[in-house]
Every structure is written in C-alpha cells, then in structure tokens.
Design an enzyme around this catalytic site. Structure first.
Site, PDB file in Angstrom:
ATOM      1  CB  ALA A  40      30.969 -82.923  31.789  1.00  0.00           C
ATOM      2  N   GLY A  89      32.842 -80.189  27.715  1.00  0.00           N
ATOM      3  CA  GLY A  89      31.621 -79.463  28.068  1.00  0.00           C
ATOM      4  C   GLY A  89      31.895 -78.002  28.398  1.00  0.00           C
ATOM      5  CD  GLU A  96      29.888 -80.179  24.231  1.00  0.00           C
ATOM      6  OE1 GLU A  96      29.976 -80.639  25.391  1.00  0.00           O
ATOM      7  OE2 GLU A  96      29.302 -80.765  23.315  1.00  0.00           O
ATOM      8  CD  GLU A 152      34.158 -83.598  24.818  1.00  0.00           C
ATOM      9  OE1 GLU A 152      35.159 -83.322  24.128  1.00  0.00           O
ATOM     10  OE2 GLU A 152      33.308 -82.750  25.166  1.00  0.00           O
TER      11      GLU A 152
HETATM   12  N1  DAK Z   1      36.299 -83.886  35.690  1.00  0.00           N
HETATM   13  C1  DAK Z   1      36.637 -84.120  36.970  1.00  0.00           C
HETATM   14  N2  DAK Z   1      37.765 -83.701  37.543  1.00  0.00           N
HETATM   15  C2  DAK Z   1      38.618 -83.018  36.783  1.00  0.00           C
HETATM   16  C3  DAK Z   1      38.350 -82.726  35.432  1.00  0.00           C
HETATM   17  C4  DAK Z   1      37.118 -83.193  34.881  1.00  0.00           C
HETATM   18  N3  DAK Z   1      36.728 -82.897  33.622  1.00  0.00           N
HETATM   19  N4  DAK Z   1      39.383 -82.027  34.940  1.00  0.00           N
HETATM   20  C5  DAK Z   1      40.260 -81.879  35.939  1.00  0.00           C
HETATM   21  N5  DAK Z   1      39.807 -82.467  37.052  1.00  0.00           N
HETATM   22  C6  DAK Z   1      40.446 -82.536  38.356  1.00  0.00           C
HETATM   23  C7  DAK Z   1      41.590 -83.550  38.369  1.00  0.00           C
HETATM   24  O1  DAK Z   1      41.087 -84.846  38.553  1.00  0.00           O
HETATM   25  C8  DAK Z   1      42.402 -83.061  39.537  1.00  0.00           C
HETATM   26  O2  DAK Z   1      41.767 -83.458  40.713  1.00  0.00           O
HETATM   27  P1  DAK Z   1      42.626 -84.044  41.973  1.00  0.00           P
HETATM   28  O3  DAK Z   1      43.390 -85.181  41.429  1.00  0.00           O
HETATM   29  O4  DAK Z   1      43.490 -82.873  42.366  1.00  0.00           O
HETATM   30  O5  DAK Z   1      41.580 -84.380  42.980  1.00  0.00           O
HETATM   31  C9  DAK Z   1      42.278 -81.550  39.444  1.00  0.00           C
HETATM   32  O6  DAK Z   1      41.109 -81.306  38.650  1.00  0.00           O
HETATM   33  C10 DAK Z   1      43.450 -80.893  38.747  1.00  0.00           C
HETATM   34  O7  DAK Z   1      43.641 -81.568  37.512  1.00  0.00           O
HETATM   35  P2  DAK Z   1      45.022 -82.209  37.043  1.00  0.00           P
HETATM   36  O8  DAK Z   1      45.831 -82.601  38.224  1.00  0.00           O
HETATM   37  O9  DAK Z   1      44.703 -83.264  36.061  1.00  0.00           O
HETATM   38  O10 DAK Z   1      45.704 -80.951  36.368  1.00  0.00           O
HETATM   39  P3  DAK Z   1      46.719 -80.921  35.149  1.00  0.00           P
HETATM   40  O11 DAK Z   1      47.146 -79.499  35.044  1.00  0.00           O
HETATM   41  O12 DAK Z   1      47.767 -81.981  35.313  1.00  0.00           O
HETATM   42  O13 DAK Z   1      45.873 -81.327  33.870  1.00  0.00           O
HETATM   43  C11 DAK Z   1      43.949 -81.176  32.411  1.00  0.00           C
HETATM   44  C12 DAK Z   1      44.854 -80.454  33.451  1.00  0.00           C
HETATM   45  C13 DAK Z   1      42.797 -80.259  32.091  1.00  0.00           C
HETATM   46  C14 DAK Z   1      44.773 -81.423  31.126  1.00  0.00           C
HETATM   47  C15 DAK Z   1      43.479 -82.539  32.990  1.00  0.00           C
HETATM   48  O14 DAK Z   1      42.911 -82.294  34.288  1.00  0.00           O
HETATM   49  C16 DAK Z   1      42.445 -83.198  32.131  1.00  0.00           C
HETATM   50  O15 DAK Z   1      42.775 -83.826  31.132  1.00  0.00           O
HETATM   51  N6  DAK Z   1      41.171 -83.086  32.555  1.00  0.00           N
HETATM   52  C17 DAK Z   1      40.067 -83.746  31.863  1.00  0.00           C
HETATM   53  C18 DAK Z   1      39.703 -82.970  30.629  1.00  0.00           C
HETATM   54  C19 DAK Z   1      38.594 -83.657  29.851  1.00  0.00           C
HETATM   55  O16 DAK Z   1      38.732 -84.809  29.433  1.00  0.00           O
HETATM   56  N7  DAK Z   1      37.469 -82.941  29.671  1.00  0.00           N
HETATM   57  C20 DAK Z   1      36.316 -83.487  28.960  1.00  0.00           C
HETATM   58  C21 DAK Z   1      35.398 -84.134  29.976  1.00  0.00           C
HETATM   59  S1  DAK Z   1      34.043 -84.958  29.191  1.00  0.00           S
HETATM   60  C22 DAK Z   1      26.450 -84.148  28.099  1.00  0.00           C
HETATM   61  C23 DAK Z   1      26.981 -83.848  29.293  1.00  0.00           C
HETATM   62  C24 DAK Z   1      28.347 -83.533  29.412  1.00  0.00           C
HETATM   63  C25 DAK Z   1      29.169 -83.555  28.334  1.00  0.00           C
HETATM   64  C26 DAK Z   1      28.600 -83.825  27.105  1.00  0.00           C
HETATM   65  C27 DAK Z   1      27.249 -84.169  26.995  1.00  0.00           C
HETATM   66  N8  DAK Z   1      25.046 -84.561  27.972  1.00  0.00           N
HETATM   67  C28 DAK Z   1      24.240 -84.550  29.121  1.00  0.00           C
HETATM   68  C29 DAK Z   1      24.495 -84.661  26.676  1.00  0.00           C
HETATM   69  C30 DAK Z   1      30.581 -83.226  28.445  1.00  0.00           C
HETATM   70  C31 DAK Z   1      31.546 -84.160  28.567  1.00  0.00           C
HETATM   71  C32 DAK Z   1      32.898 -83.736  28.920  1.00  0.00           C
HETATM   72  O17 DAK Z   1      33.204 -82.546  29.043  1.00  0.00           O
END
Ligand code: DAK
Length: 258
Positions: free
Chosen positions: A68, A111, A114, A134
C-alpha cells in the site's frame, strides 16, 4: 484486442477472453493508493459481467506492487484506517466468479502480496521478491494477510514471514507454497494458463471456485453439502450436456457459459 481508457492507475486489455490488468504506478513500484484500489474495484465489477472475459490476470511491469502507498497512511487515525478501503475490494477479487491469476515480477510486498493472495493461482519470476514488511512500519498485514496467508501456507510459516518481515524469492517461495510455479516470463505463462481455463465451462469453474474457497471456512460436513448442491446444479446447464455429449461423440466440447 480491446483497450479500456477510463483508468489512470491500471491498464486493462482483453485478449482472447482473457483480461490482463496491469497495475500502473511504476514510479512508486506500483504502490497501491486509494485511487488504484477504487479503479480495481470498478474494473472487477465490469469484468464480472463482461461475457467476453472468462479469466483475469493481474500483473505489473517490472514490479507487481511494493505494498500500500505508505504516504497515504502515515497520519491516519484508527477510524480513518478502518475505512481505508482495501479489504472489500480484496474480498471481491478473492470471490470473483471467474479465475484470477497473479503474474509476479519484481516486488510483491505487503498489500501487494495480499492482493496476490486473493488470486486463485500465483506464478512468479525466479527473482521476484515477496513478503510482508509491515512489521517494520509498526503495523501488520491488515488486508486479509493474517487470514489468507496461514490458510495458504500454514500458521507457523505465516508467523515467521509476518513477524520477521523478510522477503523470499524463487525456490524458497515455491517450497513455502507462497507461489504455485516459477517462470522466467510469468505474464506469458499466466496468459497461457488463462487461455486454457478460458476454454473450460465457466459455470463449473465458478462453482468449483466457490466450493474450494468455502473449504477454508466451513467444516467438512457443511463443505460436502455445499459441494453437492453446486455439483447437482450443474446438471441444469447447457455446458454439462455439451461436455458429456462431446465426450461421447468424440469431439471437442464448446462451452458457452450457460
Ligand atoms: N509506498 C509508497 N512509495 C513507495 C512504496 C510504498 N509502499 N514502495 C516504494 N515506494 C517508492 C519509493 O518511495 C521511491 O519513491 P521516490 O523516492 O523515487 O519518490 C520509489 O518507490 C522507488 O523505491 P526505492 O527507491 O525505495 O527503491 P529500492 O529498489 O531502493 O527499494 C523497496 C525497493 C521495495 C525495498 C522499498 O521501496 C521499500 O521498502 N518499499 C516499501 C515496502 C513496504 O514496506 N511495503 C508495505 C507497505 S504497508 C489495509 C490497507 C493497506 C494495507 C493493509 C491494510 N486496510 C485498509 C485494512 C497494506 C499495508 C502495506 O502494504
């Protein structure tokens, strides 16, 4: 091939009865924002009633989805978090009346993973990186992850993935049961499989999916009753007659979805 232009965060194309949905926010690795989820919701409503579509493939170029969009979530209050609408859309996809296949390249995280869990079958590139990070954000998977993951791979394996937030890929993901197969070109493989499923009897597929989905929710007695009702109902379909007659007449069945 038909292209639908009314979406901004996804691209849909129909090819030989298969709808291919491309998640399309490449700059943020296809992070799922509310607009994208709303579009997915609308797309699945449209595809459900589109007689030209028999199977759906969800994919993303280079990356499936890195979760997400975190920028949408930082300042949410508990009430806002509750109404942040992922779960109804994900449930809609899981219960979609036609097969849905995920073709995973790059990151499928949080997400994003998921969403992949809502699909009936997952095909991943050997280098795809999948997981639930997460916990590193002070939350846990909340869009069905704590429910679908243990049902798919077992409770302790799900706990290990969710508690550690670590990513898995390739053979490890396959061995865990997180994905069903690996392919160098997962989209091509998914479309090939989708093409095969598109030739099967749509109502039988739909009811088989309903029965299998209910297997995780109900006891065996109830499950076998649901199965018996659905199965016998198929004898009211044109496709059941066609399938069995085609076998007897030694020809290929042509299923019409009636
Ligand atoms: N959100 C926003 N931006 C993201 C992102 C994310 N999840 N993942 C990547 N980006 C963006 C980065 O900020 C970066 O943007 P700029 O800095 O260029 O503007 C761009 O994508 C490229 O990413 P990186 O520069 O970080 O690229 P790397 O290759 O170095 O790293 C990475 C890739 C995937 C390891 C890293 O980007 C990362 O750790 N991303 C976050 C992954 C993460 O934590 N995902 C889980 C998110 S929480 C619900 C609703 C939703 C959810 C659950 C419940 N309800 C309504 C019940 C879900 C929650 C989640 O998914």
């Amino acid at each position: 091939m038909k292209t639908n232009m009314s979406y901004e965060n996804i691209i849909i194309r129909n090819e030989n009865s298969v709808a291919i949905i491309n998640l399309d926010r490449p700059k943020s690795l296809n992070a799922l924002n509310s607009e994208l989820i709303d579009e997915l919701d609308r797309a699945f409503d449209e595809l459900a009633v589109d007689p030209e579509v028999r199977v759906v493939v969800i994919t993303g170029e280079k990356n499936f989805a890195a979760g997400a969009d975190i920028t949408n979530m930082v300042e949410l209050s508990p009430d806002e978090a509750r109404s942040f609408a992922f779960t109804p859309t994900f449930n809609k996809i899981a219960n979609f009346p036609k097969p849905v296949i995920a073709a995973i390249e790059g990151f499928a995280l949080g997400g994003g993973m998921e969403l992949a869990l809502c699909c009936d079958i997952r095909i991943a590139a050997p280098g795809a990186k999948m997981g639930f990070p997460e916990i590193n954000l002070g939350i846990f998977p909340g869009a069905g992850g704590t429910q679908r993951l243990p049902r798919l791979i077992g409770a302790s394996k799900a706990k290990k993935l969710i508690f550690t937030g670590s990513m898995v890929e390739g053979e490890a993901a396959l061995e865990l049961g997180l994905v069903d197969s690996l392919a160098d070109n997962p989209l091509e493989e998914a479309v090939k499989l989708a093409g095969k499923l598109a030739g099967k009897a749509p109502i039988a597929l739909k009811l088989a999916k309903e029965c299998i989905n209910s297997a995780g929710d109900v006891d065996l007695q109830t499950g076998t009753k649901i199965e018996a009702i659905s199965w016998s109902g198929l004898f009211a379909t044109v496709d059941q007659r066609e399938g069995m007659r085609a076998f007897i007449e030694k020809r290929k069945a042509v299923f019409v979805g009636k």
